[in-house]
Design a protein around this motif. Structure first.
Motif, PDB file in Angstrom:
ATOM      1  N   VAL A  56       0.847  -1.196   0.000  1.00  0.00           N
ATOM      2  CA  VAL A  56       0.000   0.000   0.000  1.00  0.00           C
ATOM      3  C   VAL A  56       0.885   1.249   0.000  1.00  0.00           C
ATOM      4  CG1 VAL A  56      -1.756   1.263   1.294  1.00  0.00           C
ATOM      5  CG2 VAL A  56      -1.853  -1.235   1.179  1.00  0.00           C
ATOM      6  N   THR A  57       0.702   2.092  -0.987  1.00  0.00           N
ATOM      7  CA  THR A  57       1.503   3.311  -1.126  1.00  0.00           C
ATOM      8  C   THR A  57       1.273   4.261   0.036  1.00  0.00           C
ATOM      9  OG1 THR A  57       1.478   3.123  -3.513  1.00  0.00           O
ATOM     10  CG2 THR A  57       1.931   5.308  -2.616  1.00  0.00           C
ATOM     11  N   GLY A  58       0.034   4.380   0.455  1.00  0.00           N
ATOM     12  CA  GLY A  58      -0.280   5.292   1.538  1.00  0.00           C
ATOM     13  C   GLY A  58      -1.747   5.213   1.893  1.00  0.00           C
ATOM     14  N   SER A  59      -2.074   5.823   2.999  1.00  0.00           N
ATOM     15  CA  SER A  59      -3.469   5.854   3.435  1.00  0.00           C
ATOM     16  C   SER A  59      -3.923   7.297   3.550  1.00  0.00           C
ATOM     17  CB  SER A  59      -3.635   5.131   4.774  1.00  0.00           C
ATOM     18  OG  SER A  59      -2.928   5.820   5.779  1.00  0.00           O
ATOM     19  N   VAL A  60      -5.197   7.490   3.309  1.00  0.00           N
ATOM     20  CA  VAL A  60      -5.849   8.775   3.515  1.00  0.00           C
ATOM     21  C   VAL A  60      -6.964   8.518   4.513  1.00  0.00           C
ATOM     22  CG1 VAL A  60      -7.223  10.603   2.457  1.00  0.00           C
ATOM     23  CG2 VAL A  60      -5.274   9.636   1.214  1.00  0.00           C
ATOM     24  N   ILE A  61      -6.960   9.253   5.586  1.00  0.00           N
ATOM     25  CA  ILE A  61      -7.952   9.091   6.642  1.00  0.00           C
ATOM     26  C   ILE A  61      -9.074  10.098   6.407  1.00  0.00           C
ATOM     27  CG2 ILE A  61      -8.349   9.163   9.132  1.00  0.00           C
ATOM     28  CD1 ILE A  61      -6.357   6.939   8.276  1.00  0.00           C
ATOM     29  N   ILE A  62     -10.308   9.613   6.448  1.00  0.00           N
ATOM     30  CA  ILE A  62     -11.474  10.482   6.274  1.00  0.00           C
ATOM     31  C   ILE A  62     -12.254  10.477   7.573  1.00  0.00           C
ATOM     32  CG2 ILE A  62     -13.585  10.906   4.955  1.00  0.00           C
ATOM     33  CD1 ILE A  62     -12.261   9.252   2.685  1.00  0.00           C
ATOM     34  N   SER A  63     -12.604  11.657   8.037  1.00  0.00           N
ATOM     35  CA  SER A  63     -13.360  11.764   9.284  1.00  0.00           C
ATOM     36  C   SER A  63     -14.332  12.925   9.203  1.00  0.00           C
ATOM     37  CB  SER A  63     -12.398  11.995  10.461  1.00  0.00           C
ATOM     38  OG  SER A  63     -13.121  12.040  11.682  1.00  0.00           O
ATOM     39  N   GLU A  83       5.291   0.513  13.641  1.00  0.00           N
ATOM     40  CA  GLU A  83       6.546   0.091  13.016  1.00  0.00           C
ATOM     41  C   GLU A  83       6.361  -1.162  12.165  1.00  0.00           C
ATOM     42  OE1 GLU A  83      10.955  -1.327  14.427  1.00  0.00           O
ATOM     43  OE2 GLU A  83       9.874   0.093  15.708  1.00  0.00           O
ATOM     44  N   SER A  84       5.537  -2.094  12.619  1.00  0.00           N
ATOM     45  CA  SER A  84       5.334  -3.345  11.881  1.00  0.00           C
ATOM     46  C   SER A  84       4.487  -3.158  10.612  1.00  0.00           C
ATOM     47  CB  SER A  84       4.676  -4.392  12.781  1.00  0.00           C
ATOM     48  OG  SER A  84       3.425  -3.921  13.242  1.00  0.00           O
ATOM     49  N   ILE A  85       3.775  -2.057  10.519  1.00  0.00           N
ATOM     50  CA  ILE A  85       2.937  -1.784   9.345  1.00  0.00           C
ATOM     51  C   ILE A  85       3.595  -0.736   8.454  1.00  0.00           C
ATOM     52  CG2 ILE A  85       0.715  -0.824   8.592  1.00  0.00           C
ATOM     53  CD1 ILE A  85      -0.523  -2.340  10.971  1.00  0.00           C
ATOM     54  N   ASN A  86       3.913   0.405   9.016  1.00  0.00           N
ATOM     55  CA  ASN A  86       4.701   1.445   8.349  1.00  0.00           C
ATOM     56  C   ASN A  86       4.157   1.853   6.980  1.00  0.00           C
ATOM     57  OD1 ASN A  86       6.775   3.290   8.261  1.00  0.00           O
ATOM     58  ND2 ASN A  86       8.181   1.874   7.266  1.00  0.00           N
ATOM     59  N   VAL A  87       2.890   2.214   6.935  1.00  0.00           N
ATOM     60  CA  VAL A  87       2.281   2.756   5.715  1.00  0.00           C
ATOM     61  C   VAL A  87       2.099   4.255   5.932  1.00  0.00           C
ATOM     62  CG1 VAL A  87       0.169   2.816   4.323  1.00  0.00           C
ATOM     63  CG2 VAL A  87       1.122   0.624   5.048  1.00  0.00           C
ATOM     64  N   PRO A  88       2.653   5.066   5.048  1.00  0.00           N
ATOM     65  CA  PRO A  88       2.540   6.514   5.231  1.00  0.00           C
ATOM     66  C   PRO A  88       1.085   6.984   5.247  1.00  0.00           C
ATOM     67  CG  PRO A  88       4.120   5.992   3.501  1.00  0.00           C
ATOM     68  CD  PRO A  88       3.427   4.714   3.863  1.00  0.00           C
ATOM     69  N   VAL A  89       0.770   7.847   6.190  1.00  0.00           N
ATOM     70  CA  VAL A  89      -0.537   8.505   6.212  1.00  0.00           C
ATOM     71  C   VAL A  89      -0.366   9.787   5.403  1.00  0.00           C
ATOM     72  CG1 VAL A  89      -2.348   9.521   7.612  1.00  0.00           C
ATOM     73  CG2 VAL A  89      -1.132   7.491   8.431  1.00  0.00           C
ATOM     74  N   LEU A  90      -0.973   9.826   4.238  1.00  0.00           N
ATOM     75  CA  LEU A  90      -0.771  10.918   3.294  1.00  0.00           C
ATOM     76  C   LEU A  90      -1.545  12.174   3.658  1.00  0.00           C
ATOM     77  CD1 LEU A  90      -1.011   8.788   0.042  1.00  0.00           C
ATOM     78  CD2 LEU A  90       1.055   9.455   1.292  1.00  0.00           C
ATOM     79  N   ALA A 164      -8.807  16.084  -5.159  1.00  0.00           N
ATOM     80  CA  ALA A 164      -8.093  15.216  -6.097  1.00  0.00           C
ATOM     81  C   ALA A 164      -6.680  15.727  -6.360  1.00  0.00           C
ATOM     82  CB  ALA A 164      -8.873  15.103  -7.408  1.00  0.00           C
ATOM     83  N   LYS A 165      -6.541  17.024  -6.583  1.00  0.00           N
ATOM     84  CA  LYS A 165      -5.210  17.606  -6.822  1.00  0.00           C
ATOM     85  C   LYS A 165      -4.307  17.421  -5.608  1.00  0.00           C
ATOM     86  CE  LYS A 165      -6.551  21.070 -10.238  1.00  0.00           C
ATOM     87  NZ  LYS A 165      -6.716  22.509 -10.524  1.00  0.00           N
ATOM     88  N   ASN A 166      -4.855  17.609  -4.412  1.00  0.00           N
ATOM     89  CA  ASN A 166      -4.055  17.458  -3.195  1.00  0.00           C
ATOM     90  C   ASN A 166      -3.621  16.011  -2.983  1.00  0.00           C
ATOM     91  OD1 ASN A 166      -4.194  20.182  -2.673  1.00  0.00           O
ATOM     92  ND2 ASN A 166      -5.835  20.005  -1.175  1.00  0.00           N
ATOM     93  N   VAL A 167      -4.507  15.061  -3.274  1.00  0.00           N
ATOM     94  CA  VAL A 167      -4.147  13.639  -3.131  1.00  0.00           C
ATOM     95  C   VAL A 167      -3.039  13.278  -4.116  1.00  0.00           C
ATOM     96  CG1 VAL A 167      -4.972  11.264  -3.422  1.00  0.00           C
ATOM     97  CG2 VAL A 167      -6.339  12.905  -2.123  1.00  0.00           C
ATOM     98  N   VAL A 168      -3.169  13.697  -5.360  1.00  0.00           N
ATOM     99  CA  VAL A 168      -2.118  13.423  -6.351  1.00  0.00           C
ATOM    100  C   VAL A 168      -0.798  14.047  -5.900  1.00  0.00           C
ATOM    101  CG1 VAL A 168      -1.378  13.912  -8.727  1.00  0.00           C
ATOM    102  CG2 VAL A 168      -3.698  13.093  -8.285  1.00  0.00           C
TER     103      VAL A 168
END
Length: 194
Positions: A56-63, A83-90, A164-168
């Protein structure tokens, strides 16, 4: 492929894992720019299974802005940062940030609280990607089978274009600064039978 809170319970266990496995391994995807998977809030088995199946390249959290939703968002951020997962929160997106009536688009009503996700993003040193308002035309467009983004020059279309622009941009930034993510490896088999 969306898995939400209203997904029947039977689909939340082994059946959903089989469906995901088939989707990841049994579909000829071709070359993708992005594969976005919308997951329910929280840190359940579905999240971990996807992290084990895919890099997984990264995660985006929606709240939404209220405290109960922000507590789930905070847990999600912590899970991805383990540390064991280490997926960037974008970044974080604040959904239902405010209500703007069609006849008074500059009037904002903060039904679920004000800037809760923005404050969470600041506390956790994560970028706020967008604040998406509640707008009646989004529901109307969805009912008509017409994405809200096609409401040219409307405030909601502009919000989605900004998102969309910010996510890209954060994905491009992530890809230039961080090595590709690896799928999470299981490190032990405690509790598993031989």
């Amino acid at each position: 492929f969306l898995i939400g809170e209203d997904t029947p319970t039977i689909w939340r266990g082994p059946m959903i894992m089989k469906a995901l496995e088939q989707m990841f391994n049994g579909v000829e995807w071709g070359e993708l720019d992005y594969l976005i998977i919308d997951l329910p809030p929280g840190t359940g088995d579905i999240h971990l299974s996807i992290l084990q199946a895919l890099p997984v390249t990264g995660s985006v959290i929606i709240s939404t802005p209220q405290n109960i939703a922000l507590a789930d968002a905070r847990k999600g951020v912590h899970m991805f940062q383990m540390e064991s997962i280490n997926v960037p929160v974008l970044g974080i997106i604040e959904n239902m940030a405010y209500f703007a009536p069609e006849d008074m688009p500059n009037k904002k009503y903060y039904i679920f609280g004000k800037e809760g996700a923005k404050e969470l993003a600041e506390q956790m040193n994560i970028e706020l990607l967008a604040e998406i308002p509640i707008v009646q035309s989004v529901r109307e467009a969805a009912d008509a089978g017409r994405p809200a983004i096609l409401q040219i020059d409307s405030p909601i279309a502009k919000s989605f274009i900004t998102l969309a622009k910010n996510v890209v941009a954060v994905i491009d930034k992530r890809n230039t600064k961080i090595k590709p993510t690896q799928a999470v490896k299981t490190t032990h088999s405690r509790g598993c039978s031989n």
